[in-house]
Design an enzyme around this catalytic site. Structure first.
Site, mmCIF file in Angstrom:
data_model
loop_
_atom_site.group_PDB
_atom_site.id
_atom_site.type_symbol
_atom_site.label_atom_id
_atom_site.label_comp_id
_atom_site.label_asym_id
_atom_site.label_seq_id
_atom_site.Cartn_x
_atom_site.Cartn_y
_atom_site.Cartn_z
ATOM 1 C CG ASP A 159 -5.739 -5.750 4.413
ATOM 2 O OD1 ASP A 159 -6.512 -4.624 4.495
ATOM 3 O OD2 ASP A 159 -4.441 -5.468 4.765
ATOM 4 C CG ASP A 194 -2.773 1.343 5.293
ATOM 5 O OD1 ASP A 194 -2.525 0.678 6.261
ATOM 6 O OD2 ASP A 194 -3.201 1.344 4.317
ATOM 7 C CG HIS A 225 2.383 -1.826 4.389
ATOM 8 N ND1 HIS A 225 1.956 -3.034 4.073
ATOM 9 C CD2 HIS A 225 2.980 -1.955 5.784
ATOM 10 C CE1 HIS A 225 1.913 -3.711 5.234
ATOM 11 N NE2 HIS A 225 2.624 -3.026 6.363
ATOM 12 C CG ASP A 228 -6.260 -0.918 4.157
ATOM 13 O OD1 ASP A 228 -6.280 -1.747 4.948
ATOM 14 O OD2 ASP A 228 -5.426 -0.124 3.552
ATOM 15 C CD GLU A 261 -0.247 -4.214 1.734
ATOM 16 O OE1 GLU A 261 0.340 -5.774 1.915
ATOM 17 O OE2 GLU A 261 0.377 -2.983 1.834
ATOM 18 C CG ASP A 296 -4.971 -3.284 1.780
ATOM 19 O OD1 ASP A 296 -5.015 -4.741 1.764
ATOM 20 O OD2 ASP A 296 -4.345 -2.755 2.339
ATOM 21 C CG HIS A 338 -4.668 -2.586 8.291
ATOM 22 N ND1 HIS A 338 -4.636 -3.549 7.437
ATOM 23 C CD2 HIS A 338 -4.228 -3.473 9.436
ATOM 24 C CE1 HIS A 338 -4.406 -4.541 7.769
ATOM 25 N NE2 HIS A 338 -4.141 -4.438 8.992
ATOM 26 C CG HIS A 387 -2.470 0.612 0.812
ATOM 27 N ND1 HIS A 387 -3.503 0.156 1.462
ATOM 28 C CD2 HIS A 387 -2.810 1.292 -0.190
ATOM 29 C CE1 HIS A 387 -4.587 0.769 0.869
ATOM 30 N NE2 HIS A 387 -4.045 1.536 -0.050
#
Ligand SMILES: [Mn+2]
Length: 324
Positions: free
Chosen positions: A238, A136, A149, A132, A281, A236, A134, A105
């Site tokens: 994830d 980030d 990332h 995402d 990712e 992303d 997360h 990322h």
């Protein structure tokens, strides 16, 4: 709704320098093998593949990638970010729709910079939808791991704590109040405080459970429309539940379902406000038989107009009986 043909510019950024787990550098090739270009051509878009940006191969005798120093990895990230920003900016000036395929990322430091610089010359506000697990939004000061990332949004929003090496003419700026993060379920303590104080919209999994994707996405899209803005989407792998997307290095349970993810993409397509995309990712080394790569290709196809019923499947055409 008919698909409007677009010129789509694919730009791979083959790197895992921003991550602690190796393998995301193989992401661009895996997405091509999974049929990314064919899926877009099927929707009658024009596709130009610009190949991959990557760092020069190490000199013989250099330490293996697993032993690279943090400084070397940071140099890789920033060199690629600058090149991604310049290249992406050119593609946008030419009227293309850039699709940046990572890579980890950290490549969004460059892709979002490209969008910010381009929109700055047109006086168009930039909005970012960060899909995402997360946020980030760490800085070198708040990050528990130091992995870059986990920091692109904080850098792009102008957070302090990044030294001079992170700054250059390539770096664009976005307004943290124009950032929405959807699918979040793993946020670090100091990162959470930063997000709150900067007014970033965080649509976490609980909100999705309670209110549903449709109501939440309508809010995001309305704000972009009302401002006449450009929406950059950063997807992303994830964000999705690990059960359907195992091919990532930082998986978190409890993610978006298959239909929730597609619905987000379908609504984004219908909105007509998206002008650029990251797909990041994907770690083919950790994927199961291309399952996550295929899912990402299908999600990108939804963003570019693929629907379950197809475009022309109205009753009139059915009545002619000429097509089976
Ligand atoms: Mn991410």
């Amino acid at each position: 709704m008919a698909v409007k043909s677009k010129r789509i510019d694919l730009l791979g950024i083959a790197t895992a320098a921003g991550a602690s787990v190796r393998g995301a550098g193989m992401g661009p090739e895996a997405l091509r093998v999974a049929g990314l270009i064919e899926a877009l051509l099927d929707l009658e878009h024009e596709v130009i593949d610009h190949g991959d940006l990557r760092r020069a191969p190490p000199s013989p005798g250099a330490s293996p990638a697993s032993q690279r120093l943090p400084d070397e990895r940071r140099n890789d990230v920033l060199d690629l970010a600058a090149r991604t920003s310049d290249h992406g900016c050119e593609l946008l000036q030419q009227g293309g729709f850039p699709v940046f395929i990572g890579g980890d990322h950290s490549i969004a430091m460059g892709s979002v910079s490209a969008v910010a610089r381009h929109c700055d010359t047109r006086g168009k506000p930039v909005f970012v939808l960060w899909i995402d697990a997360h946020a980030d939004f760490n800085t070198p000061i708040t990050s528990p791991t130091g992995n870059l990332h986990g920091m692109p949004l904080a850098l792009l929003c102008g957070e302090p704590g990044f030294d001079d090496s992170f700054h250059g003419p390539w770096l664009g700026r976005i307004d943290s109040r124009n950032v929405s993060i959807i699918g979040a379920r793993s946020i670090d303590r100091d990162e959470r405080r930063l997000l709150q104080s900067r007014g970033v919209e965080v649509i976490d999994m609980r909100k999705i459970d309670e209110l549903g994707v449709v109501a939440l996405m309508r809010g995001v899209i309305e704000r972009v429309k009302n401002a006449g803005g450009h929406l950059h989407v950063s997807l992303d792998v994830d964000a999705m539940d690990p059960a359907i997307a195992p091919g990532g290095g930082t998986l978190v349970p409890g993610g978006l379902s298959y239909r929730e993810a597609h619905l987000i993409m379908e609504m984004l397509h219908d909105s007509g406000v998206v002008g650029s995309l990251d797909v990041v990712e994907l770690n083919p080394f950790l994927d199961h038989g291309g399952q996550s790569a295929t899912l990402l290709v299908d999600l990108v196809a939804s963003l570019f107009g693929r629907t379950i019923m197809g475009e022309e499947a109205g009753p009139m055409e059915f009545a002619t009986g000429e097509d089976s």
